[in-house]
Design a protein around this motif. Structure first.
Motif, PDB file in Angstrom:
ATOM      1  N   ARG A 161      72.423 -72.224   9.341  1.00 25.20           N
ATOM      2  CA  ARG A 161      73.884 -72.099   9.360  1.00 25.20           C
ATOM      3  C   ARG A 161      74.544 -73.007  10.389  1.00 25.20           C
ATOM      4  O   ARG A 161      75.762 -73.237  10.331  1.00 25.20           O
ATOM      5  CB  ARG A 161      74.274 -70.656   9.669  1.00 25.20           C
ATOM      6  CG  ARG A 161      74.010 -69.654   8.566  1.00 25.20           C
ATOM      7  CD  ARG A 161      74.236 -68.247   9.081  1.00 25.20           C
ATOM      8  NE  ARG A 161      74.195 -67.242   8.018  1.00 25.20           N
ATOM      9  CZ  ARG A 161      74.121 -65.925   8.241  1.00 25.20           C
ATOM     10  NH1 ARG A 161      74.064 -65.469   9.487  1.00 25.20           N
ATOM     11  NH2 ARG A 161      74.094 -65.090   7.216  1.00 25.20           N
ATOM     12  N   SER A 162      73.794 -73.512  11.343  1.00 25.60           N
ATOM     13  CA  SER A 162      74.391 -74.112  12.534  1.00 25.60           C
ATOM     14  C   SER A 162      75.064 -75.453  12.288  1.00 25.60           C
ATOM     15  O   SER A 162      76.052 -75.786  12.951  1.00 25.60           O
ATOM     16  CB  SER A 162      73.317 -74.293  13.610  1.00 25.60           C
ATOM     17  OG  SER A 162      72.422 -75.340  13.256  1.00 25.60           O
ATOM     18  N   GLY A 163      74.508 -76.274  11.385  1.00 27.40           N
ATOM     19  CA  GLY A 163      75.046 -77.615  11.201  1.00 27.40           C
ATOM     20  C   GLY A 163      74.640 -78.589  12.285  1.00 27.40           C
ATOM     21  O   GLY A 163      74.996 -79.777  12.224  1.00 27.40           O
ATOM     22  N   ARG A 164      73.885 -78.148  13.288  1.00 22.45           N
ATOM     23  CA  ARG A 164      73.470 -79.016  14.388  1.00 22.45           C
ATOM     24  C   ARG A 164      72.140 -79.687  14.055  1.00 22.45           C
ATOM     25  O   ARG A 164      71.397 -79.241  13.188  1.00 22.45           O
ATOM     26  CB  ARG A 164      73.343 -78.207  15.678  1.00 22.45           C
ATOM     27  CG  ARG A 164      74.623 -77.504  16.088  1.00 22.45           C
ATOM     28  CD  ARG A 164      74.438 -76.711  17.359  1.00 22.45           C
ATOM     29  NE  ARG A 164      74.171 -77.564  18.514  1.00 22.45           N
ATOM     30  CZ  ARG A 164      73.936 -77.103  19.729  1.00 22.45           C
ATOM     31  NH1 ARG A 164      73.906 -75.790  19.945  1.00 22.45           N
ATOM     32  NH2 ARG A 164      73.713 -77.936  20.740  1.00 22.45           N
ATOM     33  N   SER A 165      71.830 -80.765  14.768  1.00 22.83           N
ATOM     34  CA  SER A 165      70.545 -81.420  14.574  1.00 22.83           C
ATOM     35  C   SER A 165      69.433 -80.476  15.012  1.00 22.83           C
ATOM     36  O   SER A 165      69.642 -79.615  15.879  1.00 22.83           O
ATOM     37  CB  SER A 165      70.480 -82.715  15.379  1.00 22.83           C
ATOM     38  OG  SER A 165      70.319 -82.434  16.764  1.00 22.83           O
ATOM     39  N   PRO A 166      68.244 -80.602  14.419  1.00 24.22           N
ATOM     40  CA  PRO A 166      67.146 -79.720  14.827  1.00 24.22           C
ATOM     41  C   PRO A 166      66.875 -79.775  16.326  1.00 24.22           C
ATOM     42  O   PRO A 166      66.699 -78.738  16.973  1.00 24.22           O
ATOM     43  CB  PRO A 166      65.956 -80.249  14.021  1.00 24.22           C
ATOM     44  CG  PRO A 166      66.552 -80.964  12.862  1.00 24.22           C
ATOM     45  CD  PRO A 166      67.842 -81.521  13.334  1.00 24.22           C
ATOM     46  N   LYS A 167      66.841 -80.967  16.902  1.00 23.99           N
ATOM     47  CA  LYS A 167      66.558 -81.104  18.331  1.00 23.99           C
ATOM     48  C   LYS A 167      67.619 -80.416  19.180  1.00 23.99           C
ATOM     49  O   LYS A 167      67.306 -79.636  20.089  1.00 23.99           O
ATOM     50  CB  LYS A 167      66.468 -82.584  18.703  1.00 23.99           C
ATOM     51  CG  LYS A 167      66.179 -82.830  20.177  1.00 23.99           C
ATOM     52  CD  LYS A 167      66.137 -84.323  20.474  1.00 23.99           C
ATOM     53  CE  LYS A 167      65.882 -84.583  21.951  1.00 23.99           C
ATOM     54  NZ  LYS A 167      65.865 -86.044  22.246  1.00 23.99           N
ATOM     55  N   ASP A 168      68.898 -80.682  18.896  1.00 18.06           N
ATOM     56  CA  ASP A 168      69.968 -80.096  19.698  1.00 18.06           C
ATOM     57  C   ASP A 168      69.968 -78.576  19.596  1.00 18.06           C
ATOM     58  O   ASP A 168      70.172 -77.877  20.599  1.00 18.06           O
ATOM     59  CB  ASP A 168      71.325 -80.641  19.254  1.00 18.06           C
ATOM     60  CG  ASP A 168      71.523 -82.098  19.647  1.00 18.06           C
ATOM     61  OD1 ASP A 168      70.724 -82.617  20.452  1.00 18.06           O
ATOM     62  OD2 ASP A 168      72.472 -82.724  19.130  1.00 18.06           O
ATOM     63  N   TRP A 169      69.749 -78.068  18.388  1.00 20.13           N
ATOM     64  CA  TRP A 169      69.780 -76.624  18.211  1.00 20.13           C
ATOM     65  C   TRP A 169      68.623 -75.962  18.959  1.00 20.13           C
ATOM     66  O   TRP A 169      68.811 -74.954  19.649  1.00 20.13           O
ATOM     67  CB  TRP A 169      69.728 -76.275  16.730  1.00 20.13           C
ATOM     68  CG  TRP A 169      69.897 -74.810  16.472  1.00 20.13           C
ATOM     69  CD1 TRP A 169      71.069 -74.120  16.359  1.00 20.13           C
ATOM     70  CD2 TRP A 169      68.852 -73.844  16.304  1.00 20.13           C
ATOM     71  NE1 TRP A 169      70.821 -72.784  16.139  1.00 20.13           N
ATOM     72  CE2 TRP A 169      69.470 -72.592  16.101  1.00 20.13           C
ATOM     73  CE3 TRP A 169      67.460 -73.916  16.319  1.00 20.13           C
ATOM     74  CZ2 TRP A 169      68.736 -71.429  15.908  1.00 20.13           C
ATOM     75  CZ3 TRP A 169      66.731 -72.760  16.121  1.00 20.13           C
ATOM     76  CH2 TRP A 169      67.363 -71.528  15.923  1.00 20.13           C
ATOM     77  N   LEU A 170      67.426 -76.511  18.849  1.00 18.54           N
ATOM     78  CA  LEU A 170      66.279 -75.918  19.525  1.00 18.54           C
ATOM     79  C   LEU A 170      66.413 -76.013  21.045  1.00 18.54           C
ATOM     80  O   LEU A 170      66.061 -75.071  21.760  1.00 18.54           O
ATOM     81  CB  LEU A 170      64.992 -76.602  19.073  1.00 18.54           C
ATOM     82  CG  LEU A 170      64.531 -76.288  17.649  1.00 18.54           C
ATOM     83  CD1 LEU A 170      63.346 -77.171  17.275  1.00 18.54           C
ATOM     84  CD2 LEU A 170      64.172 -74.823  17.493  1.00 18.54           C
ATOM     85  N   GLN A 171      66.909 -77.128  21.548  1.00 20.48           N
ATOM     86  CA  GLN A 171      67.028 -77.282  22.995  1.00 20.48           C
ATOM     87  C   GLN A 171      68.032 -76.301  23.600  1.00 20.48           C
ATOM     88  O   GLN A 171      67.919 -75.954  24.784  1.00 20.48           O
ATOM     89  CB  GLN A 171      67.420 -78.721  23.340  1.00 20.48           C
ATOM     90  CG  GLN A 171      66.291 -79.718  23.143  1.00 20.48           C
ATOM     91  CD  GLN A 171      66.673 -81.123  23.535  1.00 20.48           C
ATOM     92  OE1 GLN A 171      67.846 -81.527  23.434  1.00 20.48           O
ATOM     93  NE2 GLN A 171      65.694 -81.897  23.975  1.00 20.48           N
ATOM     94  N   ALA A 172      68.975 -75.831  22.817  1.00 21.06           N
ATOM     95  CA  ALA A 172      69.969 -74.877  23.316  1.00 21.06           C
ATOM     96  C   ALA A 172      69.519 -73.430  23.169  1.00 21.06           C
ATOM     97  O   ALA A 172      70.209 -72.519  23.619  1.00 21.06           O
ATOM     98  CB  ALA A 172      71.294 -75.082  22.579  1.00 21.06           C
ATOM     99  N   LEU A 173      68.356 -73.201  22.563  1.00 23.62           N
ATOM    100  CA  LEU A 173      67.915 -71.846  22.241  1.00 23.62           C
ATOM    101  C   LEU A 173      67.293 -71.165  23.449  1.00 23.62           C
ATOM    102  O   LEU A 173      66.422 -71.726  24.119  1.00 23.62           O
ATOM    103  CB  LEU A 173      66.897 -71.909  21.097  1.00 23.62           C
ATOM    104  CG  LEU A 173      66.380 -70.580  20.547  1.00 23.62           C
ATOM    105  CD1 LEU A 173      67.518 -69.768  19.940  1.00 23.62           C
ATOM    106  CD2 LEU A 173      65.295 -70.847  19.498  1.00 23.62           C
ATOM    107  N   ASP A 174      67.730 -69.949  23.745  1.00 26.18           N
ATOM    108  CA  ASP A 174      67.116 -69.101  24.764  1.00 26.18           C
ATOM    109  C   ASP A 174      66.035 -68.271  24.082  1.00 26.18           C
ATOM    110  O   ASP A 174      66.332 -67.372  23.298  1.00 26.18           O
ATOM    111  CB  ASP A 174      68.169 -68.199  25.401  1.00 26.18           C
ATOM    112  CG  ASP A 174      67.587 -67.298  26.487  1.00 26.18           C
ATOM    113  OD1 ASP A 174      66.352 -67.322  26.709  1.00 26.18           O
ATOM    114  OD2 ASP A 174      68.368 -66.552  27.115  1.00 26.18           O
ATOM    115  N   THR A 175      64.783 -68.579  24.373  1.00 22.73           N
ATOM    116  CA  THR A 175      63.672 -67.932  23.670  1.00 22.73           C
ATOM    117  C   THR A 175      63.200 -66.641  24.322  1.00 22.73           C
ATOM    118  O   THR A 175      62.312 -65.978  23.798  1.00 22.73           O
ATOM    119  CB  THR A 175      62.479 -68.893  23.585  1.00 22.73           C
ATOM    120  OG1 THR A 175      61.963 -69.128  24.910  1.00 22.73           O
ATOM    121  CG2 THR A 175      62.886 -70.209  22.948  1.00 22.73           C
TER     122      THR A 175
END
Length: 256
Positions: A100-114
């Motif tokens: 749903r995000s529309g963001r690049s895979p790299k940008d979205w993953l780097q912003a994720l709090d795991t």
């Protein structure tokens, strides 16, 4: 027999990733889950036009999803009994949130709090880029290079017997999405001296070593095949009964 409480969906994925080619992705995946956990087969989500995925009807997330604009993601757990927070967030929501995000895979993953999730592996990609993340024992993120890769319940390309076999199977796989749903079909368990040691009872380690799992109250629930050709994505999914026979088959063609 012990009841396992530390598994999560989608326990074996193998894929051929060729981002510069017209056939940029071939994928085969088995989702393993408790038989009593309700789920819907792959379909276009009514509130998310162009998003195709099965749905976990207990938590609302999914284990694998694809969109018409060529975004895709898939999730497995990391088998690490007792690891993770006491009240974790749903890992299946990660796939949906990325799609749903529309963001690049790299940008979205780097912003994720795991830190809110039990141990997981996550693939997040589009036609041109594919990234991998895991959060155990420490968060890790990397771009996936072209080639054949496997993902089970350790880390990307961990040499578990069923994953090594999957890579060899993918190297010979036909470019047919329906046949890809049958690729990971070995039901035999592996010898004890080839099994990983993941902290589960040995009887479960044996049963979980099969590509296609049949165990008390638990097993392979569905198998997914993905084939791409330029702007088209071809999807097929087979849902399996508790006895391991075909229950339902669906297929879709997505065009950007």
């Amino acid at each position: 027999m012990h009841r396992i409480r530390y598994t999560a969906p989608m326990c074996l994925i193998v894929f051929n990733w060729q981002p510069q080619q017209s056939q940029w992705l071939l994928l085969s995946a088995n989702r393993d889950e408790f038989l009593q956990r309700p789920a819907a087969p792959m379909h276009e989500w009514p509130d998310d036009a162009g998003l195709f995925a099965g749905k976990d009807l207990e938590q609302g997330g999914t284990w694998l999803g694809v969109t018409k604009d060529q975004r895709w993601a898939a999730l497995t757990n990391i088998r690490a009994p007792g690891a993770g927070p006491d009240n974790p967030s749903s890992r299946g929501a990660l796939v949906v949130d990325y799609l749903r995000s529309g963001r690049s895979p790299k940008d979205w993953l780097q912003a994720l709090d795991t830190s809110h999730y039990a141990p997981f592996n996550l693939l997040a990609g589009d036609r041109h880029h594919l990234w991998y993340m895991n959060n155990h024992p420490q968060p890790e993120i990397c771009e996936v290079p072209p080639g054949i890769h496997s993902l089970s319940n350790a880390h990307l390309n961990s040499p578990w017997p069923k994953a090594r076999l999957a890579e060899a199977q993918m190297a010979q796989a036909p470019a047919d999405e329906q046949q890809l749903t049958r690729l990971l079909s070995r039901r035999d368990i592996w010898p004890d001296d080839e099994l990983p040691a993941t902290g589960v009872p040995l009887a479960w380690e044996r049963m979980l070593s099969a590509q296609f799992i049949r165990a008390p109250g638990y097993g392979t629930r569905c198998s997914t095949g993905i084939r791409t050709l330029n702007d088209d994505i071809y999807l097929a999914e087979t849902t399996w009964s508790a006895e391991g026979t075909i229950d339902k088959e669906v297929s879709f063609q997505l065009h950007r």
